[in-house]
Design an enzyme around this catalytic site. Structure first.
Site, PDB file in Angstrom:
ATOM      1  N   ARG A  22       0.630  -1.206  -0.202  1.00  0.00           N
ATOM      2  CA  ARG A  22      -0.018   0.055  -0.164  1.00  0.00           C
ATOM      3  C   ARG A  22       1.304   1.199   0.451  1.00  0.00           C
ATOM      4  NH1 ARG A  22      -2.701  -3.478  -0.918  1.00  0.00           N
ATOM      5  NH2 ARG A  22      -4.625  -4.668   0.084  1.00  0.00           N
ATOM      6  N   SER A  63     -11.182  -0.557   2.212  1.00  0.00           N
ATOM      7  CA  SER A  63     -10.348  -0.109   3.764  1.00  0.00           C
ATOM      8  C   SER A  63     -10.007   0.686   4.074  1.00  0.00           C
ATOM      9  CB  SER A  63      -9.309  -1.537   4.311  1.00  0.00           C
ATOM     10  OG  SER A  63      -9.668  -2.776   3.254  1.00  0.00           O
ATOM     11  N   GLU A  68      -5.200   3.922   5.072  1.00  0.00           N
ATOM     12  CA  GLU A  68      -4.885   3.429   3.902  1.00  0.00           C
ATOM     13  C   GLU A  68      -5.763   5.013   3.035  1.00  0.00           C
ATOM     14  OE1 GLU A  68      -6.421   0.354   1.433  1.00  0.00           O
ATOM     15  OE2 GLU A  68      -5.489  -1.092   2.873  1.00  0.00           O
TER      16      GLU A  68
END
Length: 340
Positions: free
Chosen positions: A167, A238, A335
């Site tokens: 990520r 998320s 995130e």
């Protein structure tokens, strides 16, 4: 103002999957490199910051809006160039990610089928190094063409230069925020192999024949049972990353939670499920704040269930972080990018 059409006071909420966000002081849709350059130059002349908007799938915009120039990246193109068994796909940053995945699967091309159903634009994919069900975008990505807002140049960054990690990418770092992604180049395979090692997928294919289109269908089906459809209930997928934890800490957590969900190890650390921790440790009374709520189907998702304010979503995220840290010593990283 040249060829670009600058608008004032455009509400940003409809451009985000959260359905939250105030007005942009200035808003411009761009279809090519020249228009991006023009928009950047205009913002610089006015002394205003810029924010590049893709599909709006991984951001939370303040109800106060953005006091600068929002550049909506609408560069559209998809081309496929066959090189034997390899097919090079060049995709404009403004294309819808899942439309590209659908096209690749329809053409029988392997490499991104597990990334089916992820909302957002193609240009946002490398920034986040999107991943799901055992695949990441960095696996098939060859290069990223960018516009350098400082040097006013267009060039490509190789996969290595993108500095991909879980990520993470150079585009999230200070030195990479000067780049606006124009198009992304992928290496797909005509005769590849489906990756179904993820437990949810492997269960699906215990008795079923593995074919490319069925893997896409399975991924979409699994996602629909776990993740909220943002078109029905606003969310950004998320909200937190799965944390990497040192092995000593993992052992302690496993004593506390024998069923703790673990992922691959990396440099003496193990990735653990943030959703598992939230599900077990955040009490019912801490799961809702105003119009924001932890999704009952997936604890990593914060949902806009009833006209949530940006501050309510932000605060609920902070409450979750505080609880998890107090109970485990683990700091959950977001995130979702805040545009506040």
């Amino acid at each position: 103002m040249g060829n670009i059409n600058i608008q004032e006071g455009v509400r940003l909420a409809p451009f985000t999957t959260f359905g939250i966000g105030g007005e942009a002081r200035y808003f411009v849709s761009v279809q090519n490199e020249e228009e991006i350059s023009e928009a950047v130059t205009l913002a610089e002349k006015m002394g205003l910051p810029i924010f590049v908007l893709g599909g709006g799938s991984n951001i939370l915009v303040s109800d106060r809006g953005f006091q600068g120039v929002v550049i909506k990246n609408d560069i559209k193109e998809i081309t496929f160039d066959e090189k034997g068994e390899e097919v090079i796909a060049t995709v404009g940053a403004g294309e819808v990610w899942d439309d590209f995945v659908q096209e690749a699967v329809t053409r029988g091309l392997f490499g991104i089928e597990n990334l089916s159903g992820i909302p957002g634009s193609v240009g946002a994919g490398p920034i986040q190094n999107i991943g799901a069900y055992g695949q990441e975008i960095s696996t098939t990505l060859k290069e990223v063409w960018v516009f350098d807002t400082k040097e006013r140049k267009i060039f490509s960054l190789s996969k290595d230069e993108c500095e991909f990690f879980y990520r993470e990418s150079i585009f999230k770092k200070k030195e990479g925020k000067r780049f606006i992604i124009l198009r992304v180049v992928f290496s797909l395979q005509k005769n590849g192999q489906c990756h179904i090692l993820h437990q949810d997928l492997s269960k699906r294919f215990e008795k079923e024949k593995i074919i490319l289109s069925s893997v896409r269908e399975a991924v979409l089906s699994i996602r629909s049972t776990k993740l909220l459809d943002w078109k029905m209930v606003g969310n950004a997928g998320s909200f937190f990353k799965n944390p990497f934890v040192e092995d000593k800490k993992v052992a302690l957590l496993q004593e506390q939670f024998p069923n703790l969900t673990l992922f691959r190890s990396s440099e003496g650390k193990t990735k653990i499920s943030a959703g598992f921790l939230i599900e077990r440790l955040v009490a019912k009374e801490d799961r809702t704040l105003g119009g924001a709520e932890i999704s009952p189907t997936h604890s990593l998702v914060i949902a806009n269930i009833s006209n949530a304010k940006s501050e309510e979503v932000k605060k609920l995220g902070e409450i979750i972080q505080k609880i998890i840290f107090e109970k485990t010593g683990i700091h959950l990283e977001r995130e979702v990018q805040f545009i506040f």
